[in-house]
Scaffold this motif. Sequence first.
Motif, PDB file in Angstrom:
ATOM      1  N   GLY A  92      51.124  26.053  38.877  1.00  0.00           N
ATOM      2  CA  GLY A  92      50.993  25.472  37.546  1.00  0.00           C
ATOM      3  C   GLY A  92      49.578  25.346  37.021  1.00  0.00           C
ATOM      4  N   TYR A  93      48.593  25.599  37.853  1.00  0.00           N
ATOM      5  CA  TYR A  93      47.191  25.559  37.430  1.00  0.00           C
ATOM      6  C   TYR A  93      46.677  26.975  37.211  1.00  0.00           C
ATOM      7  CZ  TYR A  93      46.838  20.647  38.830  1.00  0.00           C
ATOM      8  OH  TYR A  93      47.009  19.286  38.940  1.00  0.00           O
ATOM      9  N   VAL A  94      45.740  27.101  36.287  1.00  0.00           N
ATOM     10  CA  VAL A  94      45.028  28.353  36.076  1.00  0.00           C
ATOM     11  C   VAL A  94      43.767  28.295  36.938  1.00  0.00           C
ATOM     12  CG1 VAL A  94      43.881  29.834  34.393  1.00  0.00           C
ATOM     13  CG2 VAL A  94      45.887  28.498  33.716  1.00  0.00           C
ATOM     14  N   VAL A  95      43.521  29.356  37.676  1.00  0.00           N
ATOM     15  CA  VAL A  95      42.316  29.452  38.504  1.00  0.00           C
ATOM     16  C   VAL A  95      41.554  30.673  38.002  1.00  0.00           C
ATOM     17  CG1 VAL A  95      41.402  29.744  40.831  1.00  0.00           C
ATOM     18  CG2 VAL A  95      43.467  28.370  40.463  1.00  0.00           C
ATOM     19  N   GLU A  96      40.390  30.416  37.425  1.00  0.00           N
ATOM     20  CA  GLU A  96      39.612  31.469  36.777  1.00  0.00           C
ATOM     21  C   GLU A  96      38.358  31.770  37.577  1.00  0.00           C
ATOM     22  OE1 GLU A  96      38.715  34.289  33.801  1.00  0.00           O
ATOM     23  OE2 GLU A  96      40.561  33.207  34.227  1.00  0.00           O
ATOM     24  N   GLY A  97      38.239  33.016  38.015  1.00  0.00           N
ATOM     25  CA  GLY A  97      37.024  33.455  38.691  1.00  0.00           C
ATOM     26  C   GLY A  97      37.003  33.150  40.171  1.00  0.00           C
ATOM     27  N   HIS A  98      35.801  33.138  40.711  1.00  0.00           N
ATOM     28  CA  HIS A  98      35.576  33.080  42.159  1.00  0.00           C
ATOM     29  C   HIS A  98      35.574  31.646  42.697  1.00  0.00           C
ATOM     30  CE1 HIS A  98      34.803  37.401  42.614  1.00  0.00           C
ATOM     31  NE2 HIS A  98      34.391  37.296  41.369  1.00  0.00           N
ATOM     32  N   VAL A  99      36.688  30.961  42.501  1.00  0.00           N
ATOM     33  CA  VAL A  99      36.839  29.582  42.952  1.00  0.00           C
ATOM     34  C   VAL A  99      37.089  29.566  44.458  1.00  0.00           C
ATOM     35  CG1 VAL A  99      38.216  27.476  42.712  1.00  0.00           C
ATOM     36  CG2 VAL A  99      37.766  28.914  40.694  1.00  0.00           C
ATOM     37  N   PRO A 100      36.335  28.769  45.213  1.00  0.00           N
ATOM     38  CA  PRO A 100      36.555  28.680  46.660  1.00  0.00           C
ATOM     39  C   PRO A 100      37.929  28.091  46.982  1.00  0.00           C
ATOM     40  CG  PRO A 100      34.397  27.799  46.074  1.00  0.00           C
ATOM     41  CD  PRO A 100      35.153  28.006  44.795  1.00  0.00           C
ATOM     42  N   VAL A 101      38.519  28.556  48.067  1.00  0.00           N
ATOM     43  CA  VAL A 101      39.865  28.134  48.441  1.00  0.00           C
ATOM     44  C   VAL A 101      39.938  26.637  48.702  1.00  0.00           C
ATOM     45  CG1 VAL A 101      39.728  28.568  50.939  1.00  0.00           C
ATOM     46  CG2 VAL A 101      41.900  28.863  49.730  1.00  0.00           C
ATOM     47  N   ASP A 102      38.905  26.026  49.264  1.00  0.00           N
ATOM     48  CA  ASP A 102      38.969  24.591  49.513  1.00  0.00           C
ATOM     49  C   ASP A 102      39.032  23.803  48.212  1.00  0.00           C
ATOM     50  OD1 ASP A 102      36.070  25.384  49.377  1.00  0.00           O
ATOM     51  OD2 ASP A 102      35.754  23.229  49.596  1.00  0.00           O
ATOM     52  N   VAL A 103      38.466  24.338  47.148  1.00  0.00           N
ATOM     53  CA  VAL A 103      38.544  23.684  45.843  1.00  0.00           C
ATOM     54  C   VAL A 103      39.975  23.794  45.296  1.00  0.00           C
ATOM     55  CG1 VAL A 103      37.709  23.735  43.461  1.00  0.00           C
ATOM     56  CG2 VAL A 103      36.107  24.015  45.356  1.00  0.00           C
ATOM     57  N   ILE A 104      40.610  24.935  45.496  1.00  0.00           N
ATOM     58  CA  ILE A 104      42.002  25.099  45.070  1.00  0.00           C
ATOM     59  C   ILE A 104      42.888  24.132  45.849  1.00  0.00           C
ATOM     60  CG2 ILE A 104      43.965  26.687  44.961  1.00  0.00           C
ATOM     61  CD1 ILE A 104      41.843  28.963  44.651  1.00  0.00           C
ATOM     62  N   GLU A 105      42.668  24.012  47.131  1.00  0.00           N
ATOM     63  CA  GLU A 105      43.442  23.073  47.951  1.00  0.00           C
ATOM     64  C   GLU A 105      43.226  21.641  47.479  1.00  0.00           C
ATOM     65  OE1 GLU A 105      43.599  25.727  52.040  1.00  0.00           O
ATOM     66  OE2 GLU A 105      41.933  24.321  51.756  1.00  0.00           O
ATOM     67  N   ARG A 106      42.002  21.283  47.151  1.00  0.00           N
ATOM     68  CA  ARG A 106      41.708  19.944  46.625  1.00  0.00           C
ATOM     69  C   ARG A 106      42.441  19.717  45.308  1.00  0.00           C
ATOM     70  NH1 ARG A 106      36.011  18.372  43.931  1.00  0.00           N
ATOM     71  NH2 ARG A 106      36.716  16.436  42.979  1.00  0.00           N
ATOM     72  N   LEU A 107      42.409  20.711  44.433  1.00  0.00           N
ATOM     73  CA  LEU A 107      43.091  20.631  43.140  1.00  0.00           C
ATOM     74  C   LEU A 107      44.580  20.355  43.349  1.00  0.00           C
ATOM     75  CD1 LEU A 107      42.666  21.232  39.983  1.00  0.00           C
ATOM     76  CD2 LEU A 107      43.538  23.498  40.548  1.00  0.00           C
ATOM     77  N   LEU A 108      45.201  21.096  44.259  1.00  0.00           N
ATOM     78  CA  LEU A 108      46.626  20.930  44.510  1.00  0.00           C
ATOM     79  C   LEU A 108      46.933  19.564  45.134  1.00  0.00           C
ATOM     80  CD1 LEU A 108      47.461  24.502  45.838  1.00  0.00           C
ATOM     81  CD2 LEU A 108      47.811  23.587  43.519  1.00  0.00           C
ATOM     82  N   LYS A 109      46.055  19.083  45.975  1.00  0.00           N
ATOM     83  CA  LYS A 109      46.255  17.786  46.615  1.00  0.00           C
ATOM     84  C   LYS A 109      46.084  16.635  45.625  1.00  0.00           C
ATOM     85  CE  LYS A 109      44.588  14.846  50.347  1.00  0.00           C
ATOM     86  NZ  LYS A 109      43.590  14.664  51.395  1.00  0.00           N
ATOM     87  N   GLU A 110      45.024  16.704  44.798  1.00  0.00           N
ATOM     88  CA  GLU A 110      44.729  15.614  43.874  1.00  0.00           C
ATOM     89  C   GLU A 110      45.611  15.645  42.629  1.00  0.00           C
ATOM     90  OE1 GLU A 110      40.531  15.903  43.114  1.00  0.00           O
ATOM     91  OE2 GLU A 110      40.015  15.083  45.086  1.00  0.00           O
TER      92      GLU A 110
END
Length: 117
Positions: free
Chosen positions: A55-73
């Motif tokens: 459900g989130y848009v991830v644009e560009g070279h976002v580190p995986v730990d940031v994506i995991e944080r986004l999903l958790k928070e």
Amino acid sequence: MYKTSTCGCCKKWVEHLQAAGFRVAVHDTVDVAGVAARYRVPRRLATCHTALVQGYVVEGHVPVDVIERLLKEGPEVAGVAVPGMPPGSPGMESETPAHYQILTFDQSGRTAVYGSR
């Protein structure tokens, strides 16, 4: 994930996600800008690839730990982005990494700093 068929750094970013256990469906397109616009990525944040993650848009070279944080928070944002193609970001490995910011954005285009490297 949407990218052009010839983008090498996009392929490396996919490998970065896969190494962390993400399954990635890759869609090649000739209109990366159109994809970013469709998902309301602010023009100043648009890069070489756009991904959708739970459900989130991830644009560009976002580190995986940031994506995991986004999903958790689960913040109330449309997505997260790393503007440009900063050296040292996932997929853009470099011996001389640059400092860069990771930004959230909402449907109205407002951004906020979510992290930095």
